[in-house]
Design a protein around this motif. Structure first.
Motif, PDB file in Angstrom:
ATOM      1  N   ALA A 196      -8.373   8.019  -2.446  1.00 56.45           N
ATOM      2  CA  ALA A 196      -7.516   7.389  -1.814  1.00 56.45           C
ATOM      3  C   ALA A 196      -7.411   5.778  -1.970  1.00 56.45           C
ATOM      4  N   LEU A 197      -8.851   5.271  -2.013  1.00 54.17           N
ATOM      5  CA  LEU A 197      -8.826   3.745  -2.307  1.00 54.17           C
ATOM      6  C   LEU A 197      -9.152   3.394  -3.861  1.00 54.17           C
ATOM      7  N   ASP A 198      -9.087   4.258  -4.666  1.00 58.16           N
ATOM      8  CA  ASP A 198      -9.510   3.820  -6.123  1.00 58.16           C
ATOM      9  C   ASP A 198      -8.433   2.737  -6.707  1.00 58.16           C
ATOM     10  N   GLU A 199      -7.210   2.683  -6.359  1.00 58.42           N
ATOM     11  CA  GLU A 199      -6.263   1.971  -6.730  1.00 58.42           C
ATOM     12  C   GLU A 199      -5.880   0.778  -5.703  1.00 58.42           C
ATOM     13  N   LEU A 220       0.949  -1.290   0.158  1.00 60.61           N
ATOM     14  CA  LEU A 220      -0.094   0.199   0.101  1.00 60.61           C
ATOM     15  C   LEU A 220       0.866   1.286  -0.017  1.00 60.61           C
ATOM     16  N   VAL A 221       2.079   1.188   0.544  1.00 53.41           N
ATOM     17  CA  VAL A 221       2.755   2.382   0.729  1.00 53.41           C
ATOM     18  C   VAL A 221       3.341   2.593  -0.572  1.00 53.41           C
ATOM     19  N   LYS A 222       3.117   1.834  -1.679  1.00 53.03           N
ATOM     20  CA  LYS A 222       3.706   2.059  -3.193  1.00 53.03           C
ATOM     21  C   LYS A 222       2.568   2.671  -3.849  1.00 53.03           C
ATOM     22  N   VAL A 223       1.445   2.689  -3.342  1.00 53.09           N
ATOM     23  CA  VAL A 223       0.279   3.221  -4.175  1.00 53.09           C
ATOM     24  C   VAL A 223       0.315   4.677  -3.669  1.00 53.09           C
ATOM     25  N   ARG A 224       0.503   5.507  -4.683  1.00 55.69           N
ATOM     26  CA  ARG A 224       0.818   7.039  -4.359  1.00 55.69           C
ATOM     27  C   ARG A 224      -0.572   7.667  -3.926  1.00 55.69           C
ATOM     28  N   SER A 225      -1.548   7.299  -4.856  1.00 53.94           N
ATOM     29  CA  SER A 225      -2.989   7.767  -4.582  1.00 53.94           C
ATOM     30  C   SER A 225      -3.193   7.595  -2.875  1.00 53.94           C
ATOM     31  N   PHE A 226      -2.956   6.494  -2.623  1.00 54.95           N
ATOM     32  CA  PHE A 226      -3.440   6.110  -1.150  1.00 54.95           C
ATOM     33  C   PHE A 226      -2.438   6.721  -0.190  1.00 54.95           C
ATOM     34  N   VAL A 227      -1.187   6.669  -0.389  1.00 55.48           N
ATOM     35  CA  VAL A 227      -0.365   7.364   0.689  1.00 55.48           C
ATOM     36  C   VAL A 227      -0.723   8.985   0.745  1.00 55.48           C
ATOM     37  N   LEU A 228      -0.795   9.659  -0.399  1.00 57.19           N
ATOM     38  CA  LEU A 228      -1.289  11.169  -0.657  1.00 57.19           C
ATOM     39  C   LEU A 228      -2.706  11.283   0.133  1.00 57.19           C
TER      40      LEU A 228
END
Length: 483
Positions: free
Chosen positions: A398-401, A275-283
């Motif tokens: 944040a959760l779309d990816e 999840l830390v690699k999913v930039r949309s989630f981290v931001l």
């Protein structure tokens, strides 16, 4: 690691998506109301139980601590086993604990029951985002999260109104008990509706619950939240046990190392470290953390200013916040429909609106004279419109990816970040507010302005993160438009 796929819903479960969403929203409203509704009841609880300030503080702190600690493990449990079972267990515990709070005869009794309430709320909340992620796709998912965002905004803002009304109906001595008893019929109704409408257990291989990861993460969250939620009105920031954050940092490092080790053994981890690699989630997590740090503290300092500075009753102070609730509900419903089309630009627009609104409040308050609540109504309506465009669209984006099978854990982490953000914001802003009141010998207007500067700072950091994600998405989209 075991590969996960999106769980498939039976045809009859797809037909019950919207009734299932109604169950989730009602449960979410119940747990969120209990955060703000209790604040206006604290003076009555203190008198009714003859409790000291430190004990009363734990009526708030016990709930916040338990709620924040349980969120991520509960999301993982729902992903790994059955969201419906975890959801219903949380509702049952929350309902029983509410009844115990209402019947409390001594401070320790209500303190313990509030911790149990927090655990129940922590079990419920991540299942809500998990259900939405699994039950809906595309534009429907945006609309569902829009309704969830409206629920968050309205529940947070209307809590003081409802609390003040219940206390007025029940009287100063026993009205606070109604604040807790009101959850009992709602909880019973939820149990019946959840059994009927929520989809059955997720089908798939049984996954590891990662008990070591749960303990390490829970302990880390405990030491993060403890110095934040236990400070009273007379506790300055310098007097809090900030050294506990060092213990929390060490535990988080141990948690990350353990998760890598556990994943290396092909076992399911508490948090999917990818999840830390999913930039949309981290931001999105960062944006939500800073926004909630400002969002939550707005209501508290405004209520304190109106009640202690201007002599408003709990009900009058709560009614002042109704324009924000109305604006937030309308904008959240609209945001749910627009998020697929506008994306992160919608959130940035909302953050700009709320930042401008808070600056206007800061400028106006010293010059309003009488009828402050009425005169602030248009500005609070504008702030609510901005806030409604932030919460639910940010959850969606944040959760779309994030793959739906991980939605519970991802949603749990997102909610935990929001709870930690709220605790940080309230701790800092309240401490500064009361320090300013003492240093200015009771100038509550000056204290409101002083603390609003910090609140605006939190919202501006969220705005910068939103702009960063907007720019990133524009860069990522550019190659596809060139070919």
């Amino acid at each position: 690691m075991t590969e996960t796929t999106e769980p498939q819903l039976a045809p009859e479960e797809r037909d019950r998506r919207w009734p299932a969403l109604a169950v989730c929203l009602l449960a979410g409203a119940m747990t969120l109301l209990d955060v703000s509704i209790v604040n206006v009841a604290l003076p009555s609880i203190r008198e009714g139980l003859d409790a000291g300030n430190s004990t009363i503080q734990w009526v708030v702190a016990g709930y916040a601590l338990a709620f924040g600690i349980v969120l991520v493990p509960a999301g993982r449990l729902g992903d790994a086993r059955s969201r419906k079972t975890v959801f219903m267990a949380g509702v049952a515990l929350f309902t029983v604990a509410s009844a115990v709070c209402g019947a409390a005869q001594e401070p320790l009794w209500i303190g313990v029951a509030r911790v149990a309430q927090g655990i129940g709320g922590g079990l419920i909340t991540p299942q809500v985002s998990g259900f939405i992620q699994n039950l809906f796709k595309g534009p429907e998912r945006g609309r569902a999260f829009g309704l969830f965002g409206a629920t968050i905004g309205v529940s947070t803002a209307i809590g003081p109104v409802l609390g003040g009304l219940l206390i007025q109906l029940g009287g100063e001595e026993s009205g606070w008990r109604l604040v807790f008893y009101v959850n009992v019929p709602i909880g019973i109704l939820l149990m019946v509706m959840a059994h009927r409408y929520l989809p059955a257990a997720v089908r798939g291989p049984k996954q590891s619950l990662d008990p070591v990861g749960v303990l390490l993460f829970g302990a880390a969250m405990f030491f993060v939240l403890l110095p934040l939620v236990t400070g009273g009105q007379d506790s300055s920031l310098s007097q809090r046990p900030w050294w506990l954050l060092g213990i929390s940092a060490a535990l988080l490092i141990a948690f990350v190392l353990w998760e890598r080790y556990w994943a290396g053994r092909d076992r399911e981890t508490l948090l999917d470290m990818s999840l830390v690699k999913v930039r949309s989630f981290v931001l999105g997590v960062g944006l939500g953390t800073f926004y909630f740090a400002g969002f939550t503290s707005i209501f508290i300092v405004l209520t304190l200013y109106l009640q202690q500075g201007l002599g408003y009753s709990a009900l009058e102070a709560g009614l002042t916040q109704l324009p924000f609730a109305v604006g937030s509900a309308v904008a959240a419903l609209l945001g749910g429909r627009l998020v697929e089309r506008m994306g992160r630009a919608l959130v940035v627009t909302g953050l700009v609106l709320i930042s401008v609104s808070l600056v206007i409040v800061d400028i106006l308050v010293p010059h309003l004279g009488s009828d402050v609540g009425l005169k602030l109504a248009p500005v609070l309506l504008l702030a609510g419109l901005g806030g409604g465009l932030v919460i639910s669209p940010n959850i969606t984006l944040a959760l779309d990816e994030v793959e739906p099978a991980r939605a519970g854990a991802g949603g749990g982490l997102l909610q935990t970040a929001q709870r930690v953000g709220s605790a940080i914001g309230v701790a800092i802003v309240l401490a500064l507010f009361f320090e300013r009141v003492r240093s200015t010998r009771g100038d509550f207007a000056d204290a409101l302005s002083y603390s609003l500067h910090v609140t605006i700072g939190f919202v501006l950091v969220a705005l910068l993160l939103g702009i960063a994600d907007l720019a990133r998405r524009a860069r990522d989209a550019r190659p596809t438009t060139d070919h």
